[in-house]
Design an enzyme around this catalytic site. Structure first.
Site, PDB file in Angstrom:
ATOM      1  N   HIS A  45      -1.666  21.991 -62.545  1.00 47.78           N
ATOM      2  CA  HIS A  45      -2.658  21.467 -63.491  1.00 47.78           C
ATOM      3  C   HIS A  45      -3.212  20.336 -63.156  1.00 47.78           C
ATOM      4  CE1 HIS A  45      -1.563  25.410 -65.395  1.00 47.78           C
ATOM      5  NE2 HIS A  45      -0.354  24.999 -65.472  1.00 47.78           N
ATOM      6  N   SER A  63       2.401  22.881 -68.655  1.00 47.58           N
ATOM      7  CA  SER A  63       1.913  23.449 -68.618  1.00 47.58           C
ATOM      8  C   SER A  63       1.199  23.972 -70.225  1.00 47.58           C
ATOM      9  CB  SER A  63       2.135  25.125 -67.630  1.00 47.58           C
ATOM     10  OG  SER A  63       3.243  24.409 -67.848  1.00 47.58           O
ATOM     11  N   LYS A  96      -5.572  27.323 -60.066  1.00 43.07           N
ATOM     12  CA  LYS A  96      -6.048  26.593 -60.719  1.00 43.07           C
ATOM     13  C   LYS A  96      -7.742  26.532 -61.261  1.00 43.07           C
ATOM     14  CE  LYS A  96      -1.315  26.530 -62.284  1.00 43.07           C
ATOM     15  NZ  LYS A  96      -1.609  28.620 -62.254  1.00 43.07           N
TER      16      LYS A  96
HETATM   17  C1  LIG Z   1       3.127  24.002 -63.451  1.00 45.56           C
HETATM   18  C2  LIG Z   1       3.285  25.229 -62.563  1.00 45.56           C
HETATM   19  N1  LIG Z   1       3.456  25.558 -61.593  1.00 45.56           N
HETATM   20  C3  LIG Z   1       3.597  26.528 -60.627  1.00 45.56           C
HETATM   21  C4  LIG Z   1       2.816  27.843 -61.450  1.00 45.56           C
HETATM   22  C5  LIG Z   1       2.378  29.082 -60.726  1.00 45.56           C
HETATM   23  O1  LIG Z   1       1.573  28.705 -59.731  1.00 45.56           O
HETATM   24  P1  LIG Z   1       0.785  30.201 -59.554  1.00 45.56           P
HETATM   25  O2  LIG Z   1       0.231  30.925 -60.686  1.00 45.56           O
HETATM   26  O3  LIG Z   1      -0.267  29.506 -58.687  1.00 45.56           O
HETATM   27  O4  LIG Z   1       1.875  31.072 -58.610  1.00 45.56           O
HETATM   28  C6  LIG Z   1       2.227  26.968 -62.539  1.00 45.56           C
HETATM   29  C7  LIG Z   1       1.194  28.916 -62.999  1.00 45.56           C
HETATM   30  O5  LIG Z   1       1.621  29.591 -63.807  1.00 45.56           O
HETATM   31  C8  LIG Z   1       2.185  26.213 -63.023  1.00 45.56           C
HETATM   32  O6  LIG Z   1       1.717  26.236 -64.629  1.00 45.56           O
END
Ligand SMILES: Cc1ncc(COP(=O)(O)O)c(C=O)c1O
Length: 390
Positions: A206, A178, A237
């Site tokens: 992502h 991310s 996202k």
């Molecule tokens: C790799 C990854 N996993 C999980 C999440 C968490 O997802 P959410 O924003 O839907 O809670 C994020 C987001 O910030 C992320 O970048």
């Protein structure tokens, strides 16, 4: 009694790591209005621009009219709406898995999946740059926790060799990282998992909507659909909505429903979010041009930044970090860019390691080339002024 709070806040400020919230007015788009000022938005995860799509909005409004605003209870009490089941069937089809289960966010999904799969007596091998929600899930599970250096398969092998006496072994990785925008070596991970009898869980947060022939993610991109035991993703996202999910075998989903506390003990997602997610998945699957436009914009910006001499830290996706190093300098870079109408957030410790502060730039399908050209010009000007490029 609350003196420690003031002291800690002072310490955070002294280190240049203080964070505060900005106010976005209006919708999430390629341009947004931030604290009253319109700017080009280069830091959203709304990669396909679906968060403000008319079909998604219509679906949400109709769902509210038909089902109301809330789901009323947790899924296992009386909150398991028809729309949850429809979305889960749709997600399973999209992800080419037997079944899927929706959680209340991506963060909660990682907590819920990992704590259900492992506990004391088990071990989790996790990439050093995995998302915080994975780390928190492992900590909450109380399983043994080993972090292997980023994408280092020799280190992962060594950890697995030393993990034979644990009851269960789980390897977990982001597919697209991310904050770095690079991609996990999934085929190697799958090979090691087979050799050492480990489960593999991937976080496609992502990658979904961005990679793969039908836009379902990196697992599809690498042709590993039958090799991955547990696939997690988010609806927040590229899907442009809210929520998280896991997909895999039917038994895995049945197990989660029975064992995952973050799934069981919370009120279910509301109708509007479920209906707009359903509409989004239809669009993602049918309208491949959106993914193609995202990639065309990504290559345009990436090529421009590399030609200017910026270090993009090996980005392989729509997420492009611009390495700055020093936290204060990254904040200054971001602040001046914003004054010039370009919004790119600075990312600092603890989100990234010390000395690796950066601007995290991300592209959307809905950016137009004029805005991207303008952004490149401004980034070049400010990058030179503060000494990031010469
Ligand atoms: C790799 C990854 N996993 C999980 C999440 C968490 O997802 P959410 O924003 O839907 O809670 C994020 C987001 O910030 C992320 O970048």
């Amino acid at each position: 009694m609350l003196k420690f709070i003031e002291d800690e806040l002072e310490g955070i400020k002294r280190e240049g790591l203080h964070r505060s919230l900005r106010c976005v007015e209006g919708h999430q788009g390629a341009r947004i209005t931030l604290d009253g000022k319109e700017c080009i938005n280069l830091c959203s995860n709304n990669y396909l621009g679906l968060a403000n799509n008319p079909q998604l909005k219509k679906a949400a409004i109709e769902a509210i009219q038909k089902y109301g605003s809330g789901s009323g209870a947790s899924r296992l009490v009386c909150g398991s709406l028809k729309l949850h089941h429809e979305l889960e069937n749709r997600l399973a089809k999209f992800k080419k898995h037997e079944a899927a289960l929706v959680f209340n966010s991506g963060y909660v999904a990682n907590l819920g999946i990992i704590t259900a799969l492992v506990g004391p007596g088990d071990i989790v091998l996790s990439d050093k740059l995995n998302h915080a929600s994975i780390i928190d899930g492992i900590l909450l599970s109380r399983a043994e926790f080993k972090r292997y250096p980023h994408k280092d398969m020799q280190a992962l092998q060594r950890f697995l060799e030393g993990a034979k006496d644990y009851k269960r072994r789980l390897i977990v990785t982001d597919t697209v990282f991310s904050m770095d925008g690079d991609i996990a070596p999934l085929s190697d991970i799958v090979g090691l998992a087979k050799k050492f009898d480990a489960m593999v869980m991937v976080d496609e947060a992502h990658a979904t909507g961005v990679f793969g022939e039908t836009s379902s993610g990196i697992v599809e991109h690498f042709g590993l659909k039958d090799e991955i035991d547990i696939e997690m993703g988010t609806l927040s996202k590229a899907v442009g909505c809210f929520g998280g999910y896991v997909s895999g075998k039917k038994k895995l989903i049945e197990y989660m429903i029975n064992k995952s506390r973050p799934f069981i003990y919370t009120t279910a997602l509301p109708p509007s979010v479920l209906a707009s997610s359903l509409a989004a998945i239809d669009i993602i699957e049918k309208e491949a041009w959106l993914r193609k436009t995202l990639w065309s914009n990504t290559w345009f910006l990436k090529r421009g930044l590399i030609d200017l001499g910026f270090d993009l830290m090996g980005s392989e996706s729509q997420i492009m970090p611009i390495l700055v190093g020093d936290a204060d300098k990254a904040v200054k870079f971001s602040r001046i860019l914003l004054e010039e109408g370009i919004f790119i957030q600075a990312i600092r410790p603890p989100t990234v390691p010390r000395g690796r502060s950066r601007l995290r730039l991300s592209v959307m399908a809905t950016h137009n080339k004029e805005d991207l050209k303008k952004a490149l010009k401004v980034i070049e000007k400010i990058g030179k002024r503060i000494g990031i490029i010469s």
